[in-house]
Design a protein around this motif. Sequence first.
Motif, mmCIF file in Angstrom:
data_model
loop_
_atom_site.group_PDB
_atom_site.id
_atom_site.type_symbol
_atom_site.label_atom_id
_atom_site.label_comp_id
_atom_site.label_asym_id
_atom_site.label_seq_id
_atom_site.Cartn_x
_atom_site.Cartn_y
_atom_site.Cartn_z
ATOM 1 N N VAL A 51 0.966 -1.285 0.055
ATOM 2 C CA VAL A 51 -0.189 0.042 0.091
ATOM 3 C C VAL A 51 1.002 1.199 -0.135
ATOM 4 N N PRO A 52 0.778 1.949 -1.010
ATOM 5 C CA PRO A 52 1.727 3.260 -1.088
ATOM 6 C C PRO A 52 1.617 4.270 0.036
ATOM 7 N N ILE A 53 2.541 4.789 0.607
ATOM 8 C CA ILE A 53 2.498 5.904 1.730
ATOM 9 C C ILE A 53 2.895 7.076 1.111
ATOM 10 N N ASP A 54 2.275 8.199 1.913
ATOM 11 C CA ASP A 54 2.748 9.619 1.303
ATOM 12 C C ASP A 54 2.262 9.941 -0.050
ATOM 13 N N LYS A 55 1.188 9.220 -0.415
ATOM 14 C CA LYS A 55 0.612 9.771 -1.784
ATOM 15 C C LYS A 55 -0.843 9.301 -1.916
ATOM 16 N N ILE A 56 -1.504 9.945 -2.630
ATOM 17 C CA ILE A 56 -2.934 9.788 -2.810
ATOM 18 C C ILE A 56 -3.120 8.480 -3.495
ATOM 19 N N ILE A 57 -4.165 7.741 -2.933
ATOM 20 C CA ILE A 57 -4.391 6.382 -3.617
ATOM 21 C C ILE A 57 -5.809 6.290 -3.625
ATOM 22 N N ARG A 58 -6.495 5.213 -4.900
ATOM 23 C CA ARG A 58 -7.708 5.105 -4.941
ATOM 24 C C ARG A 58 -8.126 3.994 -3.869
ATOM 25 N N LEU A 59 -9.383 3.912 -3.761
ATOM 26 C CA LEU A 59 -9.908 2.922 -2.829
ATOM 27 C C LEU A 59 -9.525 1.533 -3.322
ATOM 28 N N GLU A 60 -9.497 1.139 -4.422
ATOM 29 C CA GLU A 60 -9.204 -0.230 -4.857
ATOM 30 C C GLU A 60 -7.793 -0.517 -4.732
ATOM 31 N N THR A 61 -6.952 0.519 -4.742
ATOM 32 C CA THR A 61 -5.598 0.253 -4.145
ATOM 33 C C THR A 61 -5.146 0.130 -2.753
ATOM 34 N N LEU A 62 -6.110 0.715 -1.993
ATOM 35 C CA LEU A 62 -6.196 0.405 -0.512
ATOM 36 C C LEU A 62 -6.362 -1.011 -0.074
ATOM 37 N N LEU A 63 -7.522 -1.644 -0.855
ATOM 38 C CA LEU A 63 -7.836 -2.718 -0.594
ATOM 39 C C LEU A 63 -7.383 -4.023 -1.413
ATOM 40 N N GLN A 64 -6.207 -3.735 -2.064
ATOM 41 C CA GLN A 64 -5.525 -4.719 -2.681
ATOM 42 C C GLN A 64 -5.039 -5.964 -1.937
ATOM 43 N N PRO A 65 -4.507 -5.554 -0.748
ATOM 44 C CA PRO A 65 -3.985 -6.683 -0.130
ATOM 45 C C PRO A 65 -4.988 -7.888 0.369
ATOM 46 N N LEU A 66 -6.246 -7.366 0.139
ATOM 47 C CA LEU A 66 -7.317 -8.378 0.606
ATOM 48 C C LEU A 66 -7.723 -9.159 -0.597
ATOM 49 N N GLN A 67 -6.947 -8.943 -1.774
ATOM 50 C CA GLN A 67 -7.310 -9.857 -3.157
ATOM 51 C C GLN A 67 -6.408 -11.232 -2.770
ATOM 52 N N PRO A 68 -6.995 -12.459 -2.926
ATOM 53 C CA PRO A 68 -6.190 -13.505 -2.891
ATOM 54 C C PRO A 68 -5.203 -13.524 -4.044
ATOM 55 N N ASN A 69 -4.113 -14.154 -3.755
ATOM 56 C CA ASN A 69 -3.067 -14.100 -4.617
ATOM 57 C C ASN A 69 -2.688 -15.760 -4.581
ATOM 58 N N PRO A 70 -3.086 -16.251 -5.977
ATOM 59 C CA PRO A 70 -2.899 -17.669 -6.153
ATOM 60 C C PRO A 70 -1.764 -18.178 -6.240
ATOM 61 N N ASP A 71 -0.529 -17.379 -6.366
ATOM 62 C CA ASP A 71 0.930 -17.470 -6.372
ATOM 63 C C ASP A 71 1.396 -17.673 -5.029
ATOM 64 N N ALA A 72 0.705 -17.064 -4.024
ATOM 65 C CA ALA A 72 1.247 -16.978 -2.465
ATOM 66 C C ALA A 72 1.009 -18.437 -1.987
ATOM 67 N N GLY A 73 2.075 -18.570 -1.199
ATOM 68 C CA GLY A 73 2.120 -19.999 -0.468
ATOM 69 C C GLY A 73 2.181 -19.865 1.090
ATOM 70 N N ILE A 74 2.549 -20.799 1.687
ATOM 71 C CA ILE A 74 2.779 -20.996 3.086
ATOM 72 C C ILE A 74 4.020 -20.129 3.260
ATOM 73 N N SER A 75 5.338 -20.238 2.675
ATOM 74 C CA SER A 75 6.161 -19.599 2.897
ATOM 75 C C SER A 75 6.063 -17.960 2.706
ATOM 76 N N ASP A 76 5.228 -17.489 2.095
ATOM 77 C CA ASP A 76 4.762 -16.040 1.868
ATOM 78 C C ASP A 76 4.039 -15.738 3.180
ATOM 79 N N VAL A 77 3.075 -16.463 3.459
ATOM 80 C CA VAL A 77 2.472 -16.247 4.894
ATOM 81 C C VAL A 77 3.499 -15.985 5.910
ATOM 82 N N ILE A 78 4.510 -16.872 6.166
ATOM 83 C CA ILE A 78 5.337 -16.882 7.258
ATOM 84 C C ILE A 78 6.374 -15.606 7.036
ATOM 85 N N GLN A 79 6.609 -15.458 5.749
ATOM 86 C CA GLN A 79 7.646 -14.372 5.526
ATOM 87 C C GLN A 79 7.095 -13.004 5.987
ATOM 88 N N HIS A 80 6.014 -12.672 5.467
ATOM 89 C CA HIS A 80 5.239 -11.254 5.783
ATOM 90 C C HIS A 80 5.118 -11.324 7.261
#
Length: 590
Positions: A51-80
Amino acid sequence: MQPHPRLHVLTLLIWIAIGSVLRFANLAAKPPWNDEFATVVFSLGNSFRTVPIDKIIRLETLLQPLQPNPDAGISDVIQHLMTESTHPPIYFVLTHLWMKLFPTVDGLASFWAARSLSALFGVAAIVAIFGLAYAAFRSLLVAQIVAAMMAVSPYGIYQAQEARHYTLAILLVITSLCCLVIAIRNVQNYKYLSIGLAFFWIFINALGIAIHYFFIFNIIAVVLVLISFWLTDIYKWLQFKTENKYSRLPLRNQLVYWYRIYAVVISAFITSVVWLPIWRSVPENKVTQWIFDDNSLNLLKSLSQFIAWLITMFVLLPIEGVNVQLMLLSGSILIGFTVWLIPIIIKGIKLQNKNPKIQLEFQVLLRYLWVAIALLFTITFGFNADLTIAARYQFFYFPTVLLLTAVALATSWNAYDYLDFQASVERTRQKKLVYSLNLKGKTPVILLLFLGLLGSLTVISNFAYQKPDRPDLLAPIINEISQPSTLIVTTYFTHEQIGEMMGLALELKHRYRLTHKSSEHLPSFLLAHLDSNSQPINTLKKNIAQLPKPLTLWVINFFPTAEPKIEGCHIDPKTRDKMNGYKYRIYYCL
């Protein structure tokens, strides 16, 4: 005459059914708050840092982390999770796998799906505490009472309807307590703890810490209870040797039966030490700083909070989102009922503590509860980390409170259970006592379950245990007042502020869809970073200069000042307010 075992099975199924309905009712009705956003985002294998900081963003950009990522796996869960948060990974991995079973909602992850896993573990806790009660006290009466209490517990409902890891931690605490009771009983009966149970106990301890770090309080309490019984056995052994030093009779050394328990304790220490480097960084993390920065910490405040959470484990009535009269009436009823019930519970505890059939197991759980409460206040005042500040942190002693209360109330429910160990009572006096106890003894349990049921309905109806953030209250105001060009700005510290804005964005998106408004009219967002190199007010002024006028500006949770001076913009004097989780000011920029 004892009820048929099939009747007990049917009764337990009824409690499970009631508990399930209460936990899944209105599961997605309450708006998610920042901790739940953290659960969903990290469980998807996504990051808040996109999510970009210090710049104006659209609502869809703010909610983008809630979109499922089919390429994300368990290792990504643990890492983040390990780089952006302070929680262990197991529950988030389980949620990652669980949410793959459910479809998205408008392209975003389903919060019903995320909360349903917690609700499922909450239902399992009903069965687990029934099993613990029967394993500890060999009483189906106690098991039924505590299962019913768990099914309708307002606190249990609250925990089960959050997309968080607490219900799974509660389930593991119950399992750990069962291991503790069996271990102490075996030693006192000159039996070894079975190897299988020892390994299972070790596994539960390791898993518990990997679910929630506060599970370490359960481990510490268990170890201290074990030490108390171990020291008692040492004292008895030394006393026996001293008094019988000239006896040729063989002495049966009870201490040899502790050896396998030593292995469990050592393993628990090792599995705890592994996390030590991470724990040392927790107080310095901005996400947890609010626990350590409570300048108003005092004994009276902490005690009142502690008592409030204890009461809501049993009963609750509407106290939030209602008028003052109803809130005062609800509070008076709760206090009055509690004052009436406490002497009954104390009397039951005293009686059961003298019952030779269950005295040992009762002492195990009673010592555990005292140690757990002592730990709570030791951490609060010894380390200036207020664990009484949030209800969710009380999870590690919650099952013990319910179970000991159920045991105490069982003494009056069935007079024969009480009279079994009162051999000195005359037969004629027995009959009178039986009649008297059976007449009055069921009233406390029935009232407790009835008020518990009302309390659980209160929670699922959102009149108690409301979410810390209430975007559902603020979004309609924004929707009504704002012009086509609208900017919502907040100060950014951690991903918690992103979660707060995500809550607003979800509510606004839902309302705009219901009113068939164009997505072009959805507000934009700005997260202005506050650190040593930048000031939010400068970031705000810079970005406002780039926007077309007229502009409606919503300044929400803005620091270091709640009312920044912005050239060309004036505050609406009629709409300065605050509501759960949001302090806001409205500006009109011409």
